[in-house]
Design an enzyme around this catalytic site. Structure first.
Site, PDB file in Angstrom:
ATOM      1  N   GLN A 298      32.708  25.096 -46.216  1.00 36.24           N
ATOM      2  CA  GLN A 298      32.271  24.167 -45.184  1.00 36.24           C
ATOM      3  C   GLN A 298      30.898  24.529 -44.629  1.00 36.24           C
ATOM      4  O   GLN A 298      30.378  23.832 -43.760  1.00 36.24           O
ATOM      5  CB  GLN A 298      33.295  24.134 -44.046  1.00 36.24           C
ATOM      6  CG  GLN A 298      34.649  23.608 -44.475  1.00 36.24           C
ATOM      7  CD  GLN A 298      35.694  23.690 -43.369  1.00 36.24           C
ATOM      8  OE1 GLN A 298      35.438  24.206 -42.285  1.00 36.24           O
ATOM      9  NE2 GLN A 298      36.892  23.185 -43.656  1.00 36.24           N
TER      10      GLN A 298
ATOM     11  N   HIS B 205      35.086  26.531 -40.824  1.00 37.75           N
ATOM     12  CA  HIS B 205      35.042  26.275 -39.386  1.00 37.75           C
ATOM     13  C   HIS B 205      33.779  26.805 -38.715  1.00 37.75           C
ATOM     14  O   HIS B 205      33.812  27.701 -37.872  1.00 37.75           O
ATOM     15  CB  HIS B 205      36.293  26.848 -38.705  1.00 37.75           C
ATOM     16  CG  HIS B 205      37.548  26.121 -39.059  1.00 37.75           C
ATOM     17  ND1 HIS B 205      38.727  26.272 -38.349  1.00 37.75           N
ATOM     18  CD2 HIS B 205      37.833  25.234 -40.061  1.00 37.75           C
ATOM     19  CE1 HIS B 205      39.669  25.509 -38.891  1.00 37.75           C
ATOM     20  NE2 HIS B 205      39.140  24.878 -39.944  1.00 37.75           N
TER      21      HIS B 205
ATOM     22  N   GLU C  79      41.557  16.164 -31.337  1.00 43.73           N
ATOM     23  CA  GLU C  79      41.396  15.917 -29.913  1.00 43.73           C
ATOM     24  C   GLU C  79      40.051  15.324 -29.548  1.00 43.73           C
ATOM     25  O   GLU C  79      39.031  15.599 -30.192  1.00 43.73           O
ATOM     26  CB  GLU C  79      41.550  17.236 -29.130  1.00 43.73           C
ATOM     27  CG  GLU C  79      42.917  17.850 -29.226  1.00 43.73           C
ATOM     28  CD  GLU C  79      43.052  19.114 -28.400  1.00 43.73           C
ATOM     29  OE1 GLU C  79      44.158  19.699 -28.389  1.00 43.73           O
ATOM     30  OE2 GLU C  79      42.058  19.541 -27.757  1.00 43.73           O
TER      31      GLU C  79
ATOM     32  N   TYR D  74      40.557  25.087 -23.195  1.00 44.53           N
ATOM     33  CA  TYR D  74      41.115  23.887 -23.821  1.00 44.53           C
ATOM     34  C   TYR D  74      42.276  24.194 -24.776  1.00 44.53           C
ATOM     35  O   TYR D  74      42.707  23.320 -25.514  1.00 44.53           O
ATOM     36  CB  TYR D  74      39.989  23.067 -24.454  1.00 44.53           C
ATOM     37  CG  TYR D  74      39.184  22.431 -23.341  1.00 44.53           C
ATOM     38  CD1 TYR D  74      39.500  21.162 -22.886  1.00 44.53           C
ATOM     39  CD2 TYR D  74      38.220  23.157 -22.664  1.00 44.53           C
ATOM     40  CE1 TYR D  74      38.844  20.607 -21.794  1.00 44.53           C
ATOM     41  CE2 TYR D  74      37.551  22.613 -21.570  1.00 44.53           C
ATOM     42  CZ  TYR D  74      37.870  21.345 -21.136  1.00 44.53           C
ATOM     43  OH  TYR D  74      37.230  20.807 -20.042  1.00 44.53           O
TER      44      TYR D  74
ATOM     45  N   TYR E 219      49.202  23.711 -41.502  1.00 45.83           N
ATOM     46  CA  TYR E 219      49.230  22.992 -42.777  1.00 45.83           C
ATOM     47  C   TYR E 219      50.537  23.204 -43.524  1.00 45.83           C
ATOM     48  O   TYR E 219      50.965  22.356 -44.300  1.00 45.83           O
ATOM     49  CB  TYR E 219      48.041  23.430 -43.634  1.00 45.83           C
ATOM     50  CG  TYR E 219      46.713  23.043 -43.032  1.00 45.83           C
ATOM     51  CD1 TYR E 219      46.342  21.709 -42.905  1.00 45.83           C
ATOM     52  CD2 TYR E 219      45.830  24.004 -42.562  1.00 45.83           C
ATOM     53  CE1 TYR E 219      45.138  21.339 -42.334  1.00 45.83           C
ATOM     54  CE2 TYR E 219      44.615  23.654 -41.992  1.00 45.83           C
ATOM     55  CZ  TYR E 219      44.275  22.325 -41.877  1.00 45.83           C
ATOM     56  OH  TYR E 219      43.082  21.974 -41.307  1.00 45.83           O
TER      57      TYR E 219
END
Length: 377
Positions: free
Chosen positions: A92, A156, A248, A258, A269
């Site tokens: 990523q 991430h 979210e 949060y 997963y």
């Protein structure tokens, strides 16, 4: 705080199916504001990630493999702009978010977030440089923020860049996947919303909480890839990836937690439970969440004249969901969901309102495109 959950079509949500037209034609789709047309502005981009409009209407687009391109108003792509920092383009990771300095017209400063190769691994970093008048090179490039600690992971990274109304820069960074519990550790930068000065360093009005890294604005985030300022309030809104279910929408406030991974509306997963449940004292609830997940990415509020009924709606691109989602808002409430372009067949990585009032999208694939959404004529 009130939150809204939509599964399929509930309450005020509208599910809009796309119309299939020949590939050579402009695609048309129904919407609550009339039929939409989607046209290709530019193609041949390899996994484009972030888009920013220059004052003259041209675009800067990042490509995840580590290239920055100038896109002319006729769709022509420039050669890769030179002077970029070294990028770790795996998984990523790569060249990710982009933002222009609020004073770009006179200082020509461009900000880039990217996965930086480092000794022992990598991490999300932010660099800024000056775009030359020819649009061919960045000069005086310097790294102004490095997510710490360095982690060996290809997952991430975040990573969106948004200037607030004071001139401070919000940076969204991920939990690096293997380090998700660290999102609750305020001493590091994993799974946080970061707020820095444009030259680097900490704004004086950042949270001053014991044990917090000074750059941290809020904690307990998983992987935020959508971020935008509300056009009326100036409040930051974010779109955050969950695992399976529980993506979210939040409005991160200074010094608040949060919840990730202690509370979430999703599961792992594997189907296993994550954390302690969906709520816990001292942890904030999302304004809105998706179940099942749509994999939200870029986000933008609409303020233009083309669709007056959509003003102050938050548009979010979906990767796994392959669509554009419109969230109607009222203050800090999400009042409804409309799913658009549902048969577009593309992972929508970024969403930007153009200076012409139309909506521009990036499709994330090996032959990525800049797409323009406009009323069908």
């Amino acid at each position: 705080m009130r939150r809204l959950r939509l599964v399929g079509v509930l309450g005020t949500a509208l599910l809009v199916a796309g119309l299939t037209l020949p590939a050579a034609a402009q695609k048309r789709y129904p919407s609550s504001a009339g039929e939409l047309s989607v046209e290709t502005v530019a193609s041949g981009l390899e996994n484009p990630w972030g888009l920013a409009f220059l004052p003259d209407g041209r675009m800067l687009v990042t490509e995840r493999p580590g290239r920055l391109r100038l896109v002319e108003t006729n769709g022509q792509l420039s050669r890769p702009i030179t002077g970029l920092p070294s990028v770790m383009a795996r998984g990523q990771g790569g060249l990710l978010g982009i933002a222009l300095d609020p004073g770009f017209a006179h200082n020509r400063l461009v900000y880039l977030s990217f996965s930086e190769p480092r000794s022992g691994g990598n991490g999300t970093s932010v660099a800024r440089g000056r775009l030359n008048e020819q649009g061919t090179a960045l000069t005086a490039v310097e790294v102004i923020f490095r997510q710490m600690p360095t982690i060996s992971s290809n997952m991430h990274f975040g990573s969106r860049l948004v200037f607030d109304r004071t001139g401070a820069l919000f940076v969204t960074v991920g939990d690096r996947y293997s380090q998700r519990d660290q999102a609750q550790n305020p001493a590091n930068h994993l799974g946080k919303i970061i707020r820095i000065r444009p030259e680097g360093g900490t704004p004086a009005d950042n949270p001053k909480k014991e044990g917090w890294a000074p750059e941290n604005w809020s904690i307990g985030h998983r992987n935020v890839q959508g971020a935008a300022l509300h056009p009326e309030t100036g409040q930051l809104w974010t779109a955050e990836h969950a695992a399976r279910g529980g993506d979210e929408v939040n409005t991160p406030k200074a010094g608040l937690n949060y919840g990730w991974p202690v509370i979430t509306y999703g599961v792992d997963y594997s189907g296993a439970k994550i954390g302690e449940g969906t709520a816990k004292p001292g942890m904030e609830q999302p304004l809105f969440y998706w179940d099942p997940s749509i994999a939200p990415s870029g986000a933008a509020f609409y303020t233009g004249p083309v669709w007056p009924a959509w003003r102050n709606s938050l548009f979010v691109g979906a990767l796994a969901g392959q669509m554009l989602v419109r969230l109607s808002t009222e203050g800090e409430k999400v009042t409804g969901e409309e799913r658009l372009l549902t048969d577009i067949g593309a992972r929508i990585r970024d969403v930007v309102q153009g200076p012409d009032g139309f909506i521009y999208l990036l499709s994330d694939d090996a032959d990525g495109k800049v797409l323009r959404v406009r009323p069908a004529s």
